[in-house]
Write a protein that holds these residues in place. Structure first.
Motif, PDB file in Angstrom:
ATOM      1  N   UNK A 249       0.987  -1.249   0.038  1.00 50.46           N
ATOM      2  CA  UNK A 249       0.274  -0.546   0.265  1.00 50.46           C
ATOM      3  C   UNK A 249       1.056   1.190  -0.538  1.00 50.46           C
ATOM      4  N   UNK A 250       2.668   0.762   0.973  1.00 53.36           N
ATOM      5  CA  UNK A 250       2.923   2.400   0.714  1.00 53.36           C
ATOM      6  C   UNK A 250       3.494   2.927  -0.841  1.00 53.36           C
ATOM      7  N   UNK A 251       3.919   1.657  -1.154  1.00 49.95           N
ATOM      8  CA  UNK A 251       3.633   1.443  -2.928  1.00 49.95           C
ATOM      9  C   UNK A 251       3.210   2.771  -3.441  1.00 49.95           C
ATOM     10  N   UNK A 252       1.800   2.072  -3.527  1.00 54.02           N
ATOM     11  CA  UNK A 252       0.961   2.349  -4.371  1.00 54.02           C
ATOM     12  C   UNK A 252       0.630   3.779  -4.464  1.00 54.02           C
ATOM     13  N   UNK A 253       0.318   3.985  -2.702  1.00 54.70           N
ATOM     14  CA  UNK A 253       0.418   5.410  -2.631  1.00 54.70           C
ATOM     15  C   UNK A 253       1.314   5.990  -2.679  1.00 54.70           C
ATOM     16  N   UNK A 254       2.646   6.035  -3.052  1.00 53.33           N
ATOM     17  CA  UNK A 254       3.912   6.811  -3.059  1.00 53.33           C
ATOM     18  C   UNK A 254       3.770   6.940  -4.877  1.00 53.33           C
ATOM     19  N   UNK A 255       3.322   5.527  -5.670  1.00 51.73           N
ATOM     20  CA  UNK A 255       3.347   6.115  -6.765  1.00 51.73           C
ATOM     21  C   UNK A 255       2.292   7.073  -7.818  1.00 51.73           C
ATOM     22  N   UNK A 256       1.090   6.552  -6.759  1.00 51.61           N
ATOM     23  CA  UNK A 256      -0.305   7.246  -7.576  1.00 51.61           C
ATOM     24  C   UNK A 256       0.310   9.564  -6.840  1.00 51.61           C
ATOM     25  N   UNK A 257       0.198   9.412  -5.853  1.00 48.23           N
ATOM     26  CA  UNK A 257       0.397  10.925  -4.980  1.00 48.23           C
ATOM     27  C   UNK A 257       1.823  11.429  -6.354  1.00 48.23           C
ATOM     28  N   UNK A 258       3.238  10.440  -6.478  1.00 45.44           N
ATOM     29  CA  UNK A 258       4.039  10.727  -7.239  1.00 45.44           C
ATOM     30  C   UNK A 258       3.622  11.901  -8.638  1.00 45.44           C
ATOM     31  N   UNK A 259       2.684  10.572  -9.572  1.00 50.02           N
ATOM     32  CA  UNK A 259       2.500  11.265 -10.272  1.00 50.02           C
ATOM     33  C   UNK A 259       0.863  11.876 -10.477  1.00 50.02           C
ATOM     34  N   UNK A 260       0.649  12.473  -9.463  1.00 51.36           N
ATOM     35  CA  UNK A 260      -0.134  13.572  -9.560  1.00 51.36           C
ATOM     36  C   UNK A 260       0.674  14.384  -9.252  1.00 51.36           C
ATOM     37  N   UNK A 261       1.521  14.719  -8.688  1.00 52.32           N
ATOM     38  CA  UNK A 261       2.365  16.094  -8.559  1.00 52.32           C
ATOM     39  C   UNK A 261       3.013  16.664  -9.815  1.00 52.32           C
ATOM     40  N   UNK A 262       3.501  15.021 -10.079  1.00 47.14           N
ATOM     41  CA  UNK A 262       4.212  15.311 -11.633  1.00 47.14           C
ATOM     42  C   UNK A 262       3.550  16.686 -12.677  1.00 47.14           C
ATOM     43  N   UNK A 263       2.593  15.467 -12.268  1.00 48.35           N
ATOM     44  CA  UNK A 263       1.406  16.435 -13.414  1.00 48.35           C
ATOM     45  C   UNK A 263       1.162  17.836 -12.590  1.00 48.35           C
ATOM     46  N   UNK A 264       1.506  17.888 -11.775  1.00 44.35           N
ATOM     47  CA  UNK A 264       0.386  19.484 -11.163  1.00 44.35           C
ATOM     48  C   UNK A 264       1.731  20.119 -11.261  1.00 44.35           C
ATOM     49  N   UNK A 265       2.375  19.748 -10.827  1.00 42.86           N
ATOM     50  CA  UNK A 265       3.947  21.035 -11.407  1.00 42.86           C
ATOM     51  C   UNK A 265       4.032  21.092 -12.780  1.00 42.86           C
ATOM     52  N   UNK A 266       3.872  20.378 -13.756  1.00 43.14           N
ATOM     53  CA  UNK A 266       3.635  20.281 -15.243  1.00 43.14           C
ATOM     54  C   UNK A 266       2.728  21.373 -15.715  1.00 43.14           C
ATOM     55  N   UNK A 267       1.672  21.060 -15.551  1.00 46.96           N
ATOM     56  CA  UNK A 267       0.485  21.967 -15.483  1.00 46.96           C
ATOM     57  C   UNK A 267       0.991  23.396 -14.471  1.00 46.96           C
ATOM     58  N   UNK A 268       1.225  23.138 -13.627  1.00 44.37           N
ATOM     59  CA  UNK A 268       1.715  24.825 -12.566  1.00 44.37           C
ATOM     60  C   UNK A 268       3.051  25.072 -13.898  1.00 44.37           C
ATOM     61  N   UNK A 269       3.775  24.299 -14.284  1.00 48.59           N
ATOM     62  CA  UNK A 269       5.293  25.521 -15.065  1.00 48.59           C
ATOM     63  C   UNK A 269       4.397  26.111 -16.451  1.00 48.59           C
ATOM     64  N   UNK A 270       3.416  24.863 -16.829  1.00 47.61           N
ATOM     65  CA  UNK A 270       3.195  25.540 -18.020  1.00 47.61           C
ATOM     66  C   UNK A 270       2.485  26.874 -18.309  1.00 47.61           C
ATOM     67  N   UNK A 271       1.361  26.603 -17.094  1.00 47.57           N
ATOM     68  CA  UNK A 271       0.539  28.002 -16.848  1.00 47.57           C
ATOM     69  C   UNK A 271       1.624  29.254 -16.483  1.00 47.57           C
ATOM     70  N   UNK A 272       2.041  28.857 -15.743  1.00 52.12           N
ATOM     71  CA  UNK A 272       3.321  30.481 -15.339  1.00 52.12           C
ATOM     72  C   UNK A 272       4.076  31.105 -16.307  1.00 52.12           C
ATOM     73  N   UNK A 273       3.947  29.767 -17.333  1.00 59.51           N
ATOM     74  CA  UNK A 273       5.030  30.306 -18.329  1.00 59.51           C
ATOM     75  C   UNK A 273       3.809  31.384 -19.614  1.00 59.51           C
ATOM     76  N   UNK A 274       2.998  31.144 -19.239  1.00 57.74           N
ATOM     77  CA  UNK A 274       1.852  31.349 -20.457  1.00 57.74           C
ATOM     78  C   UNK A 274       1.297  32.659 -19.816  1.00 57.74           C
ATOM     79  N   UNK A 275       1.530  33.021 -18.439  1.00 57.64           N
ATOM     80  CA  UNK A 275       1.048  34.213 -17.467  1.00 57.64           C
ATOM     81  C   UNK A 275       1.665  34.880 -17.581  1.00 57.64           C
ATOM     82  N   UNK A 276       3.750  34.573 -17.950  1.00 56.79           N
ATOM     83  CA  UNK A 276       4.446  35.451 -17.996  1.00 56.79           C
ATOM     84  C   UNK A 276       4.825  35.833 -19.794  1.00 56.79           C
ATOM     85  N   UNK A 277       4.135  34.883 -20.396  1.00 56.60           N
ATOM     86  CA  UNK A 277       4.426  34.920 -22.251  1.00 56.60           C
ATOM     87  C   UNK A 277       3.192  36.367 -21.911  1.00 56.60           C
TER      88      UNK A 277
END
Length: 578
Positions: free
Chosen positions: A295-323
């Motif tokens: 269960x710990x590995x499942x939680x780490x994988x799911x939360x890690x992938x979710x954080x990765x997607x959020x960080x990528x979306x955040x980076x794209x939105x930041x770039x769009x905002x600055x541009x």
């Protein structure tokens, strides 16, 4: 009188006899029906089975199967001792041909024992010690409290997307007492479970002395788990450094920012995936370790992938905002500030969706909906009360943040006056608002408190603002002359717009002098602040250079002075002598 009493007594005995007879006949008729009902009620507490399936050694030592706890405890003890033929008496082999039951029973018992050892962390206190497996009446929140059961689920696992359950059932033959056995469905699934969770290829190289148990785990597991953790930490460090290096080599600013923000979540995901591959292909840990690590590995994988997607979306939105917008402040147009606020609202919605999706995926992957569904429904009222008390502030701030995102009473970049502080709305988060003052201070305000307090939004429709410059001068100051000078100087200032709105008026008059207010329009609050400072300085310089006598001076009333002198003389002379 006596005769009448005797006659009434004879009449009573006359009808009482037939009535008792009728009741007796009715009772005799009901007894078979009651026996049938009792038999039906008893039969609902077990499954009917053949004698050779339930086994004939139920009274032998070590094979007591009267309760679920006895069945599981004795089956585990027998399989650990290698007595697989006796352990086969705990399996319901009804689906096997009679000729194969003896030959295959011991092998199936061995395989199921290994699966239980590697998949189950047995809750002995939770296993019923009653023959009817009735739940305690004290479990008032459980809908099955007080009801007898004839089957119990021990573990639900998934193999290649299919669900398989290890389950106990209560069976009774005509000439024996009811016993608890592993169900035919469980027996049918034993080979599949053994191939998925049985011993793996590298376990044959582990020395036999290291396979002895110590504290719920085998000896080799006490060494393997820390070593595995060290290897995974090293792998995570290498992946972290590699992603950071790739980010520095990338030419795109979006890729550089995304790599910097996602290197830690991706390292965690890689560590968890490597651990799962090691467990799946290398060795199979015991039940306690498996029920914690998986269960710990499942939680780490799911939360890690979710954080990765959020960080990528955040980076794209930041770039769009600055541009598209650049550095946000009140000099930007209303549409740009609304777009920036909407982008922040989109971030919050994405975060909520990702968190909800991650929780649902974790619950599905860990098969928690089946085990937690009834409990959650039963305790929904308690959870609601606890959330209402403990999370009132947090939930209130989140709802207020969504209210701002939808209604937009204030936008990012708006210039506001909040509790005497002139500041820009720099960021709107879930629970707080960050304000940036003109002198680069940051004021952190809870969203709920910000919404509940009155504030001035100087940019709600238009960033233009009328600035007031106040001077306090003597009565002799000529307002007409000062108005002409102010209008001439203000027209030359680059921060003044709408020259037709320039004005000067006496707004207050006291014994000490007069208060003169000068009004000028600016395109935005920041420009207005700088413009007011400049015009105040030039007006003061004009008065200082051309009319120094206009400075306010203190005036003294002669009568008041004489009264004060008389009072002082009386105090110094002291009391008069008698």
């Amino acid at each position: 009188m006596v005769a009448m009493t005797g006659m009434s007594g004879r009449r009573m005995y006359a009808w009482l006899g037939p009535l008792l007879g009728i009741l007796l006949v009715g009772l005799l008729c009901l007894m078979p029906l009651m026996a049938v009902a009792a038999a039906e009620q008893d039969s609902s507490s077990w499954y009917e089975s053949e004698l050779d399936v339930t086994g004939s050694s139920k009274g032998a030592e070590g094979t007591n199967r009267r309760t679920p706890r006895e069945t599981v405890r004795n089956f585990v003890a027998l399989t650990e001792a290698g007595e697989y033929e006796r352990a086969a008496d705990f399996l319901n082999l009804a689906d096997l041909p009679p000729s194969e039951r003896v030959a295959r029973g011991s092998d199936l018992a061995r395989q199921l024992g290994l699966v239980i050892d590697r998949q189950l962390w047995i809750d002995w206190a939770g296993l019923s010690a009653r023959p009817d497996a009735m739940r305690d009446q004290g479990s008032a929140n459980h809908p099955l409290a007080g009801q007898a059961r004839r089957d119990i689920g021990l573990k639900m696992v998934k193999v290649k997307g299919q669900a398989y359950e290890i389950r106990l059932g209560r069976y009774k033959s005509e000439e024996a007492e009811p016993v608890w056995l592993f169900t035919p469905q469980t027996v049918e699934n034993i080979p599949i479970l053994y191939r998925a969770f049985g011993p793996h290829r590298f376990e044959v190289y582990i020395p036999t002395p290291l396979k002895q148990r110590l504290g719920g785990l085998r000896l080799w597991e006490w060494f393997a788990l820390p070593m595995l953790l060290c290897v995974l930490l090293g792998l995570g460090f290498l992946i972290n450094r590699m992603i950071r290096w790739l980010g520095h080599k990338a030419k795109s600013p979006v890729l550089r920012q995304a790599a910097e923000k996602t290197r830690i979540p991706l390292a965690l995901v890689a560590m968890a995936i490597a651990a799962q591959l090691f467990i799946k292909l290398g060795v199979s840990f015991s039940g306690p370790a498996t029920n914690i690590v998986r269960p710990l590995l499942v939680i780490i994988i799911v939360s890690g992938l979710g954080m990765t997607v959020l960080k990528i979306i955040d980076a794209v939105l930041n770039r769009v905002t600055l541009r598209m917008i650049g550095e946000i402040d009140d000099t930007r147009s209303i549409k740009k500030r609304e777009l920036y606020t909407s982008i922040y609202a989109l971030r919050r919605v994405v975060v909520l969706v990702m968190v909800a999706a991650s929780v649902i995926v974790v619950l599905i992957r860990l098969n928690l909906f089946e085990s937690l569904g009834i409990t959650l429904l039963a305790s929904a009222g308690v959870v609601t009360v606890l959330l209402g008390i403990a999370g009132q502030a947090v939930l209130g701030n989140i709802m207020a943040s969504l209210q701002i995102a939808l209604a937009k009473p204030v936008r990012i970049g708006d210039s506001v006056l909040f509790e005497g502080n002139w500041a820009y709305v720099e960021s709107i988060f879930y629970t707080f608002i960050r304000l940036r003052t003109w002198d680069e201070r940051r004021i952190i305000v809870p969203v709920k408190y910000f919404i509940s307090q009155p504030f001035e939004n100087w940019s709600v429709k238009d960033a233009r603002i009328m600035k007031t410059i106040t001077l306090f001068l003597d009565h002799r100051a000529d307002i007409t002359l000062l108005r002409e000078v102010f209008i001439e100087l203000a027209k030359q200032d680059e921060g003044v717009i709408d020259h037709h709105t320039l004005a000067a008026n006496v707004t207050r008059h006291t014994r000490g002098g007069q208060e003169i207010a000068f009004y000028a329009m600016s395109p935005d609050p920041s420009t207005a602040w700088a413009m007011a400072m400049r015009l105040r300085e030039v007006m003061l310089d004009h008065v200082r250079t051309h009319h120094p006598d206009w400075w306010p001076s203190e005036r003294i009333d002669a009568d008041d002075v004489n009264a004060r002198l008389a009072a002082a003389a009386k105090e110094t002379s002291g009391p008069s002598a008698d």
